[in-house]
Design a protein around this motif. Structure first.
Motif, PDB file in Angstrom:
ATOM      1  N   LEU A  51       0.826  -1.202   0.000  1.00  0.00           N
ATOM      2  CA  LEU A  51       0.000   0.000   0.000  1.00  0.00           C
ATOM      3  C   LEU A  51       0.860   1.252   0.000  1.00  0.00           C
ATOM      4  O   LEU A  51       0.583   2.225  -0.721  1.00  0.00           O
ATOM      5  N   TRP A  52       1.920   1.238   0.796  1.00  0.00           N
ATOM      6  CA  TRP A  52       2.819   2.391   0.827  1.00  0.00           C
ATOM      7  C   TRP A  52       3.522   2.583  -0.515  1.00  0.00           C
ATOM      8  O   TRP A  52       3.635   3.710  -1.009  1.00  0.00           O
ATOM      9  N   ARG A  53       3.977   1.486  -1.119  1.00  0.00           N
ATOM     10  CA  ARG A  53       4.653   1.602  -2.414  1.00  0.00           C
ATOM     11  C   ARG A  53       3.723   2.210  -3.466  1.00  0.00           C
ATOM     12  O   ARG A  53       4.143   3.037  -4.287  1.00  0.00           O
ATOM     13  N   LEU A  54       2.454   1.784  -3.455  1.00  0.00           N
ATOM     14  CA  LEU A  54       1.493   2.303  -4.430  1.00  0.00           C
ATOM     15  C   LEU A  54       1.315   3.808  -4.270  1.00  0.00           C
ATOM     16  O   LEU A  54       1.079   4.526  -5.256  1.00  0.00           O
ATOM     17  N   ALA A  55       1.419   4.294  -3.032  1.00  0.00           N
ATOM     18  CA  ALA A  55       1.285   5.735  -2.798  1.00  0.00           C
ATOM     19  C   ALA A  55       2.583   6.470  -3.081  1.00  0.00           C
ATOM     20  O   ALA A  55       2.606   7.479  -3.793  1.00  0.00           O
ATOM     21  N   GLN A  56       3.691   5.969  -2.523  1.00  0.00           N
ATOM     22  CA  GLN A  56       4.968   6.678  -2.640  1.00  0.00           C
ATOM     23  C   GLN A  56       5.462   6.743  -4.078  1.00  0.00           C
ATOM     24  O   GLN A  56       6.166   7.696  -4.466  1.00  0.00           O
ATOM     25  N   ALA A  57       5.085   5.765  -4.899  1.00  0.00           N
ATOM     26  CA  ALA A  57       5.517   5.755  -6.300  1.00  0.00           C
ATOM     27  C   ALA A  57       4.938   6.916  -7.097  1.00  0.00           C
ATOM     28  O   ALA A  57       5.404   7.206  -8.207  1.00  0.00           O
ATOM     29  N   ARG A  58       3.943   7.586  -6.538  1.00  0.00           N
ATOM     30  CA  ARG A  58       3.242   8.643  -7.265  1.00  0.00           C
ATOM     31  C   ARG A  58       3.652  10.049  -6.849  1.00  0.00           C
ATOM     32  O   ARG A  58       3.017  11.022  -7.249  1.00  0.00           O
ATOM     33  N   THR A  59       4.691  10.170  -6.020  1.00  0.00           N
ATOM     34  CA  THR A  59       5.119  11.481  -5.580  1.00  0.00           C
ATOM     35  C   THR A  59       6.574  11.448  -5.137  1.00  0.00           C
ATOM     36  O   THR A  59       7.085  10.394  -4.736  1.00  0.00           O
ATOM     37  N   ARG A  60       7.229  12.604  -5.201  1.00  0.00           N
ATOM     38  CA  ARG A  60       8.572  12.727  -4.652  1.00  0.00           C
ATOM     39  C   ARG A  60       8.535  13.213  -3.205  1.00  0.00           C
ATOM     40  O   ARG A  60       9.556  13.223  -2.524  1.00  0.00           O
ATOM     41  N   ALA A  75      10.317  -2.072   3.740  1.00  0.00           N
ATOM     42  CA  ALA A  75       9.964  -1.694   2.365  1.00  0.00           C
ATOM     43  C   ALA A  75      10.498  -0.318   1.996  1.00  0.00           C
ATOM     44  O   ALA A  75      10.530   0.036   0.814  1.00  0.00           O
ATOM     45  N   GLY A  76      10.886   0.471   2.999  1.00  0.00           N
ATOM     46  CA  GLY A  76      11.444   1.785   2.722  1.00  0.00           C
ATOM     47  C   GLY A  76      10.696   2.940   3.331  1.00  0.00           C
ATOM     48  O   GLY A  76      11.147   4.090   3.252  1.00  0.00           O
ATOM     49  N   CYS A  77       9.539   2.688   3.954  1.00  0.00           N
ATOM     50  CA  CYS A  77       8.761   3.770   4.558  1.00  0.00           C
ATOM     51  C   CYS A  77       9.493   4.283   5.798  1.00  0.00           C
ATOM     52  O   CYS A  77       9.827   3.505   6.689  1.00  0.00           O
TER      53      CYS A  77
END
Length: 405
Positions: free
Chosen positions: A141-150, A198-200
């Motif tokens: 879920l975090w990857r899906l969000a973070q992939a869309r913004t810097r 995962a990187g969060c």
């Protein structure tokens, strides 16, 4: 450890949940995310909705974004905020109305009130076996969000101890709620460590019960101390993560669930006894009651303080000037390098509509810029306030009346 907010003064954000686009009409309803994503209609709508929520927050000008709680089902008064882990971990079964005798003492409301309808309408699983972790898909879920913004995406999740308020034990494997809470804390810790892996690096734990319980039992009561210990167990191993602790006084369908909303009995708990880096407080809806409690800590704050400068309960969209007033009040007691600005609680959970939420969010960002300019600090870009980027432009009107964001 300050990561997301390390180089920001007066950063703007929202608590978490955000209204959904009208066309986002799918839900997970207890299924694994991977199973849902095999349905091409769900896959497209979920990913598109995530892109829209991230885009809205960037256009609003926020510095730190959220994933909008889009994985949480759109059910009665936001029950799924608590329910999402309970549907997936081992040890739970069924949907049952909680008996009056086991309901928390502050959750009793008379017939004819909205809160009575909510708390009698909600259903909860029974604890029937030992509680054990099963994946909640937070990393994905975090990857899906973070992939869309810097910009950094803050991932929020319901705290284990607040979920336990609604559970009844139906197994000899547990003698009391403490054992249930501890096992859920350990289960959530496994998920949070996976999220970190995962990187969060910005995680928010939502609504520990310290402020509720300290006002009911006293700040030094053994039940309160146990909850502190359980919280610290839940966030163990997140030392290189910026850890936020969110507190408010209720948000089922935008409702306040408590009458006694004072932080005096819990301020020492949140500032000193529980692990974390940022403490968020509901302030706007309470007229900044208790803000003066921070005066003795002003020059020795170990945590950053995030105040709610707009209310999730009021449907009038705040003006940037209104937010700036709230920030100035807080700066009398909290230094600017320790102050963050948000809403009191999330805009979702059967909350306000999307346009109101957007302009409240943008008012937060613009209000921060107003005060930054007053302090001689750099401002941030707020596309929503750019006169050249308005949705509708009136012919002949110039940008002379427009104020910089």
């Amino acid at each position: 450890m300050f990561i997301a907010t390390a180089d920001l003064i007066l950063p703007s954000t929202t608590t978490g949940s955000f209204p959904r686009p009208r066309w986002y009409d799918v839900g997970m309803w207890g299924r694994p995310l991977d199973t849902c994503m095999l349905d091409i209609r769900f896959r497209e709508k979920f990913q598109d909705a995530m892109a829209v929520v991230i885009s809205d927050q960037e256009r609003a000008g926020l510095d730190i974004l959220s994933h909008g709680d889009l994985h949480v089902d759109e059910d009665l008064a936001g029950r799924a905020w608590h329910h999402y882990p309970l549907q997936r971990w081992a040890g739970f079964e069924g949907d049952h109305l909680q008996p009056e005798e086991t309901t928390a003492p502050w959750l009793h409301y008379p017939p004819g009130t909205l809160l009575n309808e909510i708390y009698t309408g909600w259903r909860w699983p029974h604890v029937v076996e030992k509680i054990e972790h099963r994946p909640l898909d937070y990393p994905k879920l975090w990857r899906l969000a973070q992939a869309r913004t810097r910009k950094p995406v803050k991932f929020g999740t319901c705290c284990s101890q607040v979920m336990a308020l609604f559970l009844d034990i139906h197994t000899p494997k547990y003698k009391d709620k403490r054992q249930v809470i501890w096992d859920m804390a350990e289960a959530m810790n496994k998920e949070l460590l996976a999220l970190r892996h995962a990187g969060c690096r910005c995680i928010q734990i939502e609504e520990p019960t310290f402020h509720f319980m300290a006002n009911t039992y006293g700040k030094d009561h053994e039940e309160v101390q146990f909850m502190v210990d359980a919280f610290n167990r839940e966030v163990q191993g997140l030392d290189d993560v910026e850890l936020w602790i969110h507190t408010c006084w209720g948000n089922p369908n935008m409702q306040r669930v408590m009458e006694d909303t004072g932080y005096a009995n819990s301020i020492e708990i949140y500032l000193e006894r529980c692990r974390g880096d940022v403490w968020t407080l509901e302030m706007k809806d309470r007229g900044q009651k208790d803000i003066e409690l921070f005066a003795p800590f002003k020059n020795d704050l170990k945590k950053k303080i995030c105040i709610g400068a707009v209310s999730h309960r009021m449907l009038q969209a705040d003006r940037p000037e209104d937010v700036a007033v709230e920030i100035r009040k807080a700066l009398k007691y909290i230094p600017p390098e320790k102050l963050l600005v948000s809403n009191d609680c999330g805009f979702g959970r059967q909350g306000c509509n999307r346009e109101i939420a957007f302009y409240k969010a943008s008012a937060i960002a613009q209000g921060c810029n107003i005060v930054r300019r007053e302090l001689g600090l750099p401002t941030t870009c707020v596309p929503a306030a750019d006169p050249a980027l308005q949705v509708d432009v009136v012919p002949g009107r110039t940008a002379q009346a427009a104020k910089p964001s």
